[in-house]
Enzyme design. Structure first.
Site, PDB file in Angstrom:
ATOM      1  N   ASP A 207       0.848  -1.192   0.000  1.00 21.77           N
ATOM      2  CA  ASP A 207       0.000   0.000   0.000  1.00 21.77           C
ATOM      3  C   ASP A 207       0.882   1.241   0.000  1.00 21.77           C
ATOM      4  O   ASP A 207       2.114   1.132   0.036  1.00 21.77           O
ATOM      5  CB  ASP A 207      -0.975  -0.002   1.187  1.00 21.77           C
ATOM      6  CG  ASP A 207      -2.316   0.601   0.780  1.00 21.77           C
ATOM      7  OD1 ASP A 207      -2.321   1.728   0.258  1.00 21.77           O
ATOM      8  OD2 ASP A 207      -3.366  -0.063   0.952  1.00 21.77           O
ATOM      9  N   HIS A 277      -2.651   2.937  -4.911  1.00 21.14           N
ATOM     10  CA  HIS A 277      -2.102   2.493  -3.612  1.00 21.14           C
ATOM     11  C   HIS A 277      -0.674   1.974  -3.770  1.00 21.14           C
ATOM     12  O   HIS A 277      -0.292   0.977  -3.175  1.00 21.14           O
ATOM     13  CB  HIS A 277      -2.997   1.412  -2.993  1.00 21.14           C
ATOM     14  CG  HIS A 277      -4.285   1.961  -2.443  1.00 21.14           C
ATOM     15  ND1 HIS A 277      -4.357   2.672  -1.266  1.00 21.14           N
ATOM     16  CD2 HIS A 277      -5.552   1.927  -2.931  1.00 21.14           C
ATOM     17  CE1 HIS A 277      -5.619   3.034  -1.035  1.00 21.14           C
ATOM     18  NE2 HIS A 277      -6.369   2.599  -2.042  1.00 21.14           N
ATOM     19  N   GLU A 344      -9.798   2.346  -5.574  1.00 28.14           N
ATOM     20  CA  GLU A 344      -9.431   3.744  -5.324  1.00 28.14           C
ATOM     21  C   GLU A 344      -8.190   4.190  -6.098  1.00 28.14           C
ATOM     22  O   GLU A 344      -7.235   4.686  -5.510  1.00 28.14           O
ATOM     23  CB  GLU A 344      -9.177   3.919  -3.815  1.00 28.14           C
ATOM     24  CG  GLU A 344     -10.369   3.568  -2.959  1.00 28.14           C
ATOM     25  CD  GLU A 344     -10.070   3.585  -1.468  1.00 28.14           C
ATOM     26  OE1 GLU A 344     -10.949   4.001  -0.694  1.00 28.14           O
ATOM     27  OE2 GLU A 344      -8.959   3.167  -1.057  1.00 28.14           O
ATOM     28  N   THR A 502      -5.831  -1.025   9.056  1.00 29.56           N
ATOM     29  CA  THR A 502      -5.155  -0.774  10.341  1.00 29.56           C
ATOM     30  C   THR A 502      -4.553   0.628  10.481  1.00 29.56           C
ATOM     31  O   THR A 502      -3.586   0.806  11.218  1.00 29.56           O
ATOM     32  CB  THR A 502      -4.053  -1.826  10.562  1.00 29.56           C
ATOM     33  OG1 THR A 502      -3.112  -1.740   9.470  1.00 29.56           O
ATOM     34  CG2 THR A 502      -4.618  -3.225  10.647  1.00 29.56           C
TER      35      THR A 502
HETATM   36  C1  ACM Z   1     -11.123  -0.561   0.351  1.00 29.83           C
HETATM   37  O1  ACM Z   1     -11.648  -0.532   1.474  1.00 29.83           O
HETATM   38  N1  ACM Z   1     -10.478   0.494  -0.117  1.00 29.83           N
HETATM   39  C2  ACM Z   1     -11.176  -1.761  -0.471  1.00 29.83           C
END
Ligand code: ACM
Length: 562
Positions: A207, A277, A344, A502
């Site tokens: 990420d 990400h 996203e 998290t």
């Molecule tokens: C997500 O919660 N962005 C998959």
């Protein structure tokens, strides 16, 4: 003597003839459980296994027998005599028998307990494992420990259980990027998942805020991408604690955890989140980014949210990078599915990047059905990764954004932005895993009273002290993943998953507090038919058996509301 017994049977009240056997407290609730009178003593019981059972299942029975021997103080030996199936169908039985039975559904099992013998039937490893988990749940809690408990009652009630899961995919997603959790911490989560018959750990490994998996061909992913130079504090976007933070899993550690999970019937589904990400990867390999991306230099992100700095997917070098990474991931994880993220992904940089726009032209992408030509570049990325992984015998899962535009056959959609993505995808013939924010986001607060809960993403966006959209234990328990799915599309719902992001969770205690007992409610919606669900019974079982079990395991959890 016989007459005396008959006389006593007639004159003694039922309650005095045999102590009333309480129904065992099993989570997730079995599909069918019928109690009968009496108990079977397991202390010192001989265990006979069908030699047709696979080595893994035999090993699981041996582990159980060794633990039973240890805690009960009397040896339970395991044998695998030839011709056992015939003995079981014709002979007089004494002891505990495990029989391979191809007629039992995958992961299902039958248990028949009488006063002299118990017979367990299953067709596969997970079935035997789950039968053993159910038997453990019928025994004193010290079966989960390693100290002798000689005074405990090592008996199980006479009963008939016929059990099999409602859904084949029973998952939890763990984000080890925003905060890093050690191998031991992940193993502890796997231990608890196994008890409650979950079978998939979706492991979020890349990420913006950290890259967590060693990739041989691209060492800077972990040398650089696994560490950030600080982290925002609480919900304050303008703060930074200035503390270097990070970590990653080596390939050997990953092999270790994959094997650890497999021994517990759990498949690890790794996620490499692409093409958004990806800021941590860009910090490691800036040449994979878009032209004029700002700010520069790239850095592993120190704030939460969605970074606008994404991969330049118009550059063939970037596509090669993704394929190389996924090749190593596919080699490392035996899972038939690899999760390629897809959520996203902002398109701002693609709109301006000459490579991306050249690719849009080359592919002849056009604005269509409300999806822009540039946005359709994501279809190109998804499709290439899907084909690449298919060449390695793998299938893809992606977050529900992969459905926008065109999606290749054989992709599985994880419905997270509510349930609409799952309804649409399953109706179009795609397999689906339901994990909607509205029921399955366990990073959300678990009580509407924000004052009583640790800081969470819900606190971040809520004004005042009362949260709307809290994901309470009761809310998860009440979810039926098939409720909104058209009847003809239901066969495409592979299962259900809760997601634990998290950002605001930095310690094991907090991680476990968010997971439990909500994952136990999840286990019933994953496993049990709605007809056997019962919130009152579930909560009573939690209070009397499952939460003490978590105590015994040293697992933290949120206490039940009074
Ligand atoms: C997500 O919660 N962005 C998959």
């Amino acid at each position: 003597m016989k007459r005396l017994l008959l006389f006593l049977a007639l004159v003694l009240p039922v309650s005095m003839q045999a102590a009333k056997v309480a129904e065992p407290q099993i989570v997730p609730a079995p599909q069918k459980l019928e109690m009968s009178k009496g108990t079977l003593k397991l202390k010192g019981i001989n265990i006979n296994c069908d030699p047709a059972m696979d080595a893994q299942s035999l090993k699981a029975v041996r582990i159980f027998a060794d633990r039973l021997t240890l805690v009960s103080g009397k040896t339970s030996s395991v044998a695998a005599p030839v011709g056992l199936e015939r003995t079981v169908s014709t002979g007089k039985l004494k002891g505990l028998y495990f029989i391979k039975d191809a007629s039992i559904a995958p992961e299902g099992y039958n248990i028949s307990i009488g006063k002299r013998a118990g017979v367990v039937r299953a067709s596969d490893f997970n079935g035997f494992l789950y039968a053993l988990q159910t038997i453990r749940q019928m025994l004193p809690l010290s079966i989960y420990g390693d100290t002798p408990d000689l005074k405990a009652c090592w008996k199980v009630p006479c009963c008939q259980i016929a059990d099999a899961p409602r859904f084949g995919y029973r998952g939890v997603m763990l984000d080890c990027c925003r905060h890093f959790f050690s191998l031991d911490e992940v193993k502890k989560v796997l231990d608890v998942m196994a008890i409650f018959k979950l079978n998939r750990l979706h492991w979020h490994l890349s990420d913006d805020q950290g890259w967590r998996i060693e990739i041989d061909k691209y060492p800077r992913l972990t040398e650089v991408g696994a560490f950030r130079n600080g982290t925002m504090v609480g919900g304050d976007w303008n703060s930074n604690d200035g503390i270097r933070y990070g970590g990653y899993y080596t390939k050997d550690q990953i092999r270790d955890i994959v094997a650890y999970a497999a021994a517990r019937g759990i498949t690890i589904v790794p996620e490499i989140d692409l093409p958004g990400h990806m800021q941590a990867a860009l910090a490691a390999y800036p040449e994979l980014g878009c032209k004029d991306s700002k700010p520069q230099p790239y850095e592993v992100w120190m704030r939460w949210g969605i970074s606008k700095q994404v991969l330049n997917v118009g550059n063939e070098k970037t596509m090669q990078f993704l394929e190389d990474v996924l090749s190593e991931v596919a080699d490392l994880f035996p899972s038939e599915y690899i999760h390629i993220g897809g959520d996203e992904c902002p398109r701002d940089e693609w709109e301006k990047d000459p490579d991306c726009q050249a690719k849009v032209k080359e592919l002849g992408l056009v604005d269509k059905d409300g999806v822009s030509a540039t946005a359709r570049l994501q279809n190109y990325v998804t499709s290439r990764m899907q084909k690449h992984l298919e060449s390695k015998g793998k299938k893809i899962i992606g977050w529900d954004e992969i459905l926008e535009g065109d999606l290749g056959k054989g992709a599985t959609v994880m419905s997270w932005r509510g349930t609409s993505g799952g309804i649409k995808a399953s109706s179009m013939g795609y397999d689906v895993i339901m994990s909607p924010t509205t029921y399955c986001y366990i990073d959300y607060v678990q009580s509407p009273d924000l004052r009583k809960e640790p800081f969470s993403i819900t606190h971040q966006w809520t004004k005042g002290d009362v949260a709307e959209g809290a994901i309470t234990l009761e809310r998860i328990y009440g979810y039926d993943p098939l409720a909104e799915i058209p009847a003809e599309a239901r066969k495409h719902i592979l299962g259900v998953q809760c997601n634990l992001w998290t950002e605001y969770i930095a310690t094991t205690e907090h991680l476990e507090y968010m997971l439990f007992p909500r994952v136990l409610a999840l286990s019933e919606i994953q496993w049990s038919d709605p007809s056997v669900k019962d919130l009152d019974r579930f909560k009573k079982t939690l209070a009397e058996h499952e939460l003490p079990l978590l105590d015994k395991l040293g697992v933290n959890y949120r206490k039940l509301d009074k």
